[in-house]
Motif scaffolding. Structure first.
Motif, PDB file in Angstrom:
ATOM      1  N   GLU A 134       0.845  -1.294   0.041  1.00 11.84           N
ATOM      2  CA  GLU A 134      -0.080  -0.026  -0.033  1.00 11.84           C
ATOM      3  C   GLU A 134       0.917   1.275   0.108  1.00 11.84           C
ATOM      4  OE1 GLU A 134      -3.446   0.350  -0.279  1.00 11.84           O
ATOM      5  OE2 GLU A 134      -3.210  -1.922  -0.428  1.00 11.84           O
ATOM      6  N   ARG A 136       2.171   2.917  -2.252  1.00 12.23           N
ATOM      7  CA  ARG A 136       2.124   4.116  -3.252  1.00 12.23           C
ATOM      8  C   ARG A 136       0.568   4.284  -3.556  1.00 12.23           C
ATOM      9  NH1 ARG A 136       6.507   6.528  -4.103  1.00 12.23           N
ATOM     10  NH2 ARG A 136       8.377   5.067  -4.339  1.00 12.23           N
ATOM     11  N   THR A 137      -0.189   4.073  -2.261  1.00 12.86           N
ATOM     12  CA  THR A 137      -1.783   4.330  -2.471  1.00 12.86           C
ATOM     13  C   THR A 137      -1.949   5.658  -2.485  1.00 12.86           C
ATOM     14  OG1 THR A 137      -3.579   3.385  -1.518  1.00 12.86           O
ATOM     15  CG2 THR A 137      -2.141   4.226   0.150  1.00 12.86           C
ATOM     16  N   ASP A 138      -3.083   6.119  -2.698  1.00 13.82           N
ATOM     17  CA  ASP A 138      -3.973   7.545  -2.825  1.00 13.82           C
ATOM     18  C   ASP A 138      -4.307   7.854  -1.183  1.00 13.82           C
ATOM     19  OD1 ASP A 138      -4.731   9.950  -2.916  1.00 13.82           O
ATOM     20  OD2 ASP A 138      -6.141   9.462  -4.636  1.00 13.82           O
ATOM     21  N   TRP A 139      -3.460   8.256  -0.590  1.00 17.07           N
ATOM     22  CA  TRP A 139      -3.683   8.614   0.872  1.00 17.07           C
ATOM     23  C   TRP A 139      -4.674   9.731   1.088  1.00 17.07           C
ATOM     24  CZ3 TRP A 139      -3.104   4.893   4.219  1.00 17.07           C
ATOM     25  CH2 TRP A 139      -1.852   3.903   4.117  1.00 17.07           C
ATOM     26  N   SER A 145      -9.260   1.973   2.920  1.00 19.75           N
ATOM     27  CA  SER A 145      -9.785   0.634   2.880  1.00 19.75           C
ATOM     28  C   SER A 145      -9.194   0.096   4.454  1.00 19.75           C
ATOM     29  CB  SER A 145      -9.291  -0.371   1.831  1.00 19.75           C
ATOM     30  OG  SER A 145      -7.943  -0.174   1.792  1.00 19.75           O
ATOM     31  N   GLN A 148      -5.724  -0.541   4.029  1.00 18.97           N
ATOM     32  CA  GLN A 148      -4.888   0.600   4.137  1.00 18.97           C
ATOM     33  C   GLN A 148      -4.604   1.240   5.616  1.00 18.97           C
ATOM     34  OE1 GLN A 148      -7.340   3.124   1.078  1.00 18.97           O
ATOM     35  NE2 GLN A 148      -5.670   3.601   0.141  1.00 18.97           N
TER      36      GLN A 148
END
Length: 371
Positions: A134, A136-139, A145, A148
């Motif tokens: 996670e 590189r996730t869009d925080w 989720s 996340q």
């Protein structure tokens, strides 16, 4: 690993009050930085040893309880690889965590690589394999989720036992005070404000330009920096460095010429009139006011021989101290020392890294004597 999501002011006040009763707290942030000049804060993780909180800054208008924790000098804040986190705190809250120590730096004092990641350290010290999928996730997206949230919580949950192990070993090795000093130096560097008038010196390839061309590049680079800050846009999204160098070298003064030289069409449409104004004004600069030619250190007489002597001394100290040579003195830090002696008249207001804190008595004084 139980965590609570904090999106109400009364909950924020409660967890920050509890954290301020602790001697040490674990801190981390999740942020996004793709097109922006400043990192965009998405989530704050806080763990005081008992309470693990995921603070949602997007849901909170009032963050003063957390800011008070950051500034509480009775609580040590522990982070890992905190460079960008420091920028996030400074940009979001106008302050940085203090006092603070970075576990990546603590690990470096024990012989780990300079950039040892959190997952690698957790595996080595704790035998825990972390899922970093996670990262590189869009925080900034909502809702976050379950995966996340668990990923974010793990970053501070495992940071505590990691810190405790490192603290014991660093203290035993006699490097605890040095680790704190190095963490503070890192923090100071991250919040240092750049002088827009010197932005042209940071452009790779500027050394290839003649003073007359530098006189054009300098105001262009200053304008680009100020535009990036004003619009919160990454520098290269205002205009790429190569385009800036091309405009300065050829003193381009028309959209047609810019197009012929391959300048980004978007830049031409949006900024050509401003660029042309700056180029025309810069061309009026009297020769005695041109910026000095940028001469790379390696082109100075005797540089290569002296640099080798300095590197040899760094290796000697590395062997006796047990610290990695690159951690003791990187090429950049050695060059910083040479620049300070040769061109800045050993200005005490511009002390290089090697003449500060733990490095000076261990290594800096020896290198200075050689220079």
């Amino acid at each position: 690993m139980n965590y609570q999501i904090i999106n109400q002011l009364n909950d924020l006040q409660r967890v920050c009050s509890l954290a301020r009763d602790a001697d040490v707290v674990m801190l981390d942030t999740e942020f996004v930085r793709t097109r922006t000049f400043y990192p965009q804060l998405g989530l704050i993780q806080l763990f005081d040893g008992e309470n693990l909180s995921l603070i949602d800054p997007q849901a909170l208008d009032e963050m003063s309880p957390f800011v008070e924790l950051l500034q509480d000098t009775s609580v040590l804040k522990v982070l890992h690889a905190c460079g960008e986190d420091i920028e996030v705190f400074k940009n979001s809250f106008g302050c940085v965590p203090f006092p603070m120590v970075d576990t990546q730096i603590m690990a470096a004092f024990l012989g780990y690589g300079l950039s040892t990641g959190f997952a690698a350290l957790a595996q080595d010290l704790l035998g825990v394999e972390l899922d970093k999928s996670e990262s590189r996730t869009d925080w900034l997206a909502r809702p976050l989720s379950q995966k996340q949230l668990e990923y974010a919580a793990a970053d501070v949950f495992y940071l505590l036992p990691m810190y405790e192990q490192l603290l014991e070993r660093v203290t035993k090795a006699g490097w605890w005070e040095a680790a704190q000093q190095e963490s503070e130096l890192l923090s100071d560097k991250r919040v240092r404000v750049s002088d827009p008038e010197c932005a042209y010196l940071d452009i790779k390839g500027a050394w290839q330009l003649k003073p007359r061309e530098l006189a054009v590049l300098k105001p262009l680079a200053t304008w680009r920096y100020n535009e990036a800050v004003k619009r919160d846009l990454a520098l290269n999204f205002v205009i790429r460095e190569n385009d800036l160098l091309t405009i300065a070298r050829l003193a381009l003064r028309s959209p047609k010429r810019m197009e012929e030289e391959g300048i980004d069409p978007h830049v031409i449409r949006r900024h050509s009139s401003k660029i042309i104004t700056l180029v025309k004004a810069a061309q009026q600069t009297p020769p005695d006011q041109y910026p000095a030619k940028i001469v790379p250190l390696m082109d100075y007489p005797g540089y290569k021989q002296l640099f080798k002597k300095l590197k040899d001394e760094v290796k000697n100290v590395s062997q006796t101290s047990g610290l990695a040579a690159e951690f003791l003195a990187s090429k950049k830090q050695i060059n910083q020392l040479l620049n300070w002696v040769w061109f800045e008249d050993k200005d005490p207001a511009k002390l290089p890294d090697l003449m500060q804190s733990w490095r000076q008595p261990l290594l800096g004084n020896k290198l200075l004597a050689l220079v």
